[in-house]
Design an enzyme around this catalytic site. Structure first.
Site, PDB file in Angstrom:
ATOM      1  N   ASN A 231       0.874  -1.183   0.000  1.00  0.00           N
ATOM      2  CA  ASN A 231       0.000   0.000   0.000  1.00  0.00           C
ATOM      3  C   ASN A 231       0.905   1.225   0.000  1.00  0.00           C
ATOM      4  O   ASN A 231       1.506   1.549   1.018  1.00  0.00           O
ATOM      5  CB  ASN A 231      -0.884  -0.048   1.259  1.00  0.00           C
ATOM      6  CG  ASN A 231      -1.678   1.232   1.460  1.00  0.00           C
ATOM      7  OD1 ASN A 231      -1.785   2.072   0.553  1.00  0.00           O
ATOM      8  ND2 ASN A 231      -2.240   1.385   2.649  1.00  0.00           N
TER       9      ASN A 231
ATOM     10  N   LYS B 188       0.045   4.265  -0.314  1.00  0.00           N
ATOM     11  CA  LYS B 188      -0.599   5.472   0.241  1.00  0.00           C
ATOM     12  C   LYS B 188      -0.359   6.658  -0.697  1.00  0.00           C
ATOM     13  O   LYS B 188      -0.274   6.472  -1.905  1.00  0.00           O
ATOM     14  CB  LYS B 188      -0.106   5.722   1.669  1.00  0.00           C
ATOM     15  CG  LYS B 188      -0.185   4.451   2.529  1.00  0.00           C
ATOM     16  CD  LYS B 188       0.069   4.678   3.983  1.00  0.00           C
ATOM     17  CE  LYS B 188      -0.074   3.343   4.713  1.00  0.00           C
ATOM     18  NZ  LYS B 188       0.029   3.463   6.150  1.00  0.00           N
TER      19      LYS B 188
ATOM     20  N   GLU C 259      -6.748   4.957   7.789  1.00  0.00           N
ATOM     21  CA  GLU C 259      -6.480   6.356   7.433  1.00  0.00           C
ATOM     22  C   GLU C 259      -7.681   6.963   6.696  1.00  0.00           C
ATOM     23  O   GLU C 259      -7.966   8.153   6.846  1.00  0.00           O
ATOM     24  CB  GLU C 259      -5.191   6.437   6.593  1.00  0.00           C
ATOM     25  CG  GLU C 259      -3.966   6.208   7.467  1.00  0.00           C
ATOM     26  CD  GLU C 259      -2.752   5.630   6.757  1.00  0.00           C
ATOM     27  OE1 GLU C 259      -2.709   5.628   5.517  1.00  0.00           O
ATOM     28  OE2 GLU C 259      -1.840   5.171   7.476  1.00  0.00           O
TER      29      GLU C 259
ATOM     30  N   GLU D 156      -5.302  -4.667  10.744  1.00  0.00           N
ATOM     31  CA  GLU D 156      -4.279  -3.647  10.922  1.00  0.00           C
ATOM     32  C   GLU D 156      -4.547  -2.853  12.193  1.00  0.00           C
ATOM     33  O   GLU D 156      -5.337  -1.888  12.185  1.00  0.00           O
ATOM     34  CB  GLU D 156      -4.285  -2.678   9.730  1.00  0.00           C
ATOM     35  CG  GLU D 156      -4.000  -3.345   8.403  1.00  0.00           C
ATOM     36  CD  GLU D 156      -3.416  -2.335   7.414  1.00  0.00           C
ATOM     37  OE1 GLU D 156      -2.333  -2.612   6.888  1.00  0.00           O
ATOM     38  OE2 GLU D 156      -4.031  -1.285   7.198  1.00  0.00           O
TER      39      GLU D 156
ATOM     40  N   GLY E 275       2.789   2.295  10.741  1.00  0.00           N
ATOM     41  CA  GLY E 275       3.811   3.324  10.587  1.00  0.00           C
ATOM     42  C   GLY E 275       4.536   3.684  11.874  1.00  0.00           C
ATOM     43  O   GLY E 275       5.224   4.708  11.945  1.00  0.00           O
TER      44      GLY E 275
ATOM     45  N   SER F  84       3.529  -2.060  10.303  1.00  0.00           N
ATOM     46  CA  SER F  84       4.971  -2.149  10.556  1.00  0.00           C
ATOM     47  C   SER F  84       5.591  -3.496  10.184  1.00  0.00           C
ATOM     48  O   SER F  84       6.543  -3.950  10.837  1.00  0.00           O
ATOM     49  CB  SER F  84       5.291  -1.793  12.019  1.00  0.00           C
ATOM     50  OG  SER F  84       4.928  -0.448  12.284  1.00  0.00           O
TER      51      SER F  84
HETATM   52  P1  PGA Z   1       3.000   0.331   7.530  1.00  0.00           P
HETATM   53  O1  PGA Z   1       1.506   0.565   6.956  1.00  0.00           O
HETATM   54  O2  PGA Z   1       3.482  -0.970   6.956  1.00  0.00           O
HETATM   55  O3  PGA Z   1       3.791   1.514   7.011  1.00  0.00           O
HETATM   56  O4  PGA Z   1       2.898   0.292   9.005  1.00  0.00           O
HETATM   57  C1  PGA Z   1       0.615  -0.497   6.804  1.00  0.00           C
HETATM   58  C2  PGA Z   1      -0.697  -0.001   6.243  1.00  0.00           C
HETATM   59  O5  PGA Z   1      -1.157   1.080   6.646  1.00  0.00           O
HETATM   60  O6  PGA Z   1      -1.320  -0.670   5.388  1.00  0.00           O
END
Ligand code: PGA
Length: 249
Positions: free
Chosen positions: A9, A11, A95, A163, A169, A209
């Site tokens: 992803n 984003k 998000e 998640e 993040g 993460s």
């Molecule tokens: P991250 O994000 O791997 O940067 O923690 C995961 C996600 O939001 O799908």
């Protein structure tokens, strides 16, 4: 019986030059034993799909509108994603739930549209830190599952990503028992609602993460069929070892 899935992803990251990362990823995995999906920003979908046309790597969107067409300035329909070359879409990411006020109901009608358009539909669920600390995790997940998943699904098209919001993040990851508890719970809920045939064929991803250093441990947890990876999916050098860890899980 469930084919594992490594999903990236991106984003709101990536312009034209980032497409080189997809070429590198395709080069590193000409014949993967797992499904590989990258969800770049919508502006890159068409170009990414062209670049990856003759490769096993699939492209997806990060959101879609519930309607097919209409007066919805700035929105993109599931059909448009498909037309641009996407075969999957992420829906209800925390998000989007936070930034755009998406509710379980919003996610459910979007998911219905995505499934109808023939897209693999990744529905995200996950608790906040305060919900976990209050021992409400499973209640929150149960509500998100019953509210966000439409009634008509197929096990091949539906994917659920667990998640935990506090793990996204942040570099923080639940321990493997915590991941296993939630994934087992999700599996049971799906089997109860859709029957064991469908319930057992839905893929369950862990997200938050995930990186090369923790992927193998996470992939060894029962009912973890892959990962939804944010930050570590942006560079082929970071994502590739996660794909490899999934292949050897
Ligand atoms: P991250 O994000 O791997 O940067 O923690 C995961 C996600 O939001 O799908």
């Amino acid at each position: 019986m469930r084919r594992k899935l490594a999903a990236g992803n991106w984003k709101m990251n990536g312009t034209g030059p980032a497409l080189a990362q997809l070429e590198a990823l395709a080069k590193a995995h000409p014949d993967p034993s797992v499904d590989i999906l990258v969800c770049p920003p919508a502006t890159l979908i068409d170009r990414a799909a062209r670049i990856l046309r003759d490769t096993p790597i699939a492209i997806g969107g990060q959101d879609c509108h519930a309607e097919t067409t209409g007066a919805h300035t700035g929105d993109i329909s599931a059909e448009m994603l498909r037309d641009a070359g996407a075969t999957a879409v992420i829906l209800g990411h925390s998000e989007r739930r936070a930034d755009h006020g998406e509710t379980n109901e919003t996610v459910r009608i979007k998911a219905r549209a995505a499934l109808q358009a023939g897209l693999v539909t990744i529905i995200c669920v996950g608790e906040s830190l305060s919900e976990r600390e209050a021992a409400n995790t499973l209640d929150i997940i149960a509500g998100q599952l019953s509210g966000s998943i439409p009634d008509l699904v197929t096990g091949e098209q539906l994917v659920i990503a667990y998640e935990p919001i506090w793990a996204i993040g942040t570099g923080k990851v639940p321990d493997t028992n915590e991941i296993g508890e939630v994934h087992g719970f999700i599996r049971t809920r799906l089997e109860r609602r859709f029957g064991t045939g469908v319930g057992r064929s839905v893929r369950l991803l862990y997200g938050g993460s995930v990186k090369a250093s923790n992927a193998a441990e996470i992939f060894a947890v029962p009912d973890v069929d892959g990962a939804l990876v944010g930050g570590a999916s942006l560079k082929a050098d970071d994502f590739s070892p996660i794909v490899e860890a999934l292949e050897s899980a």
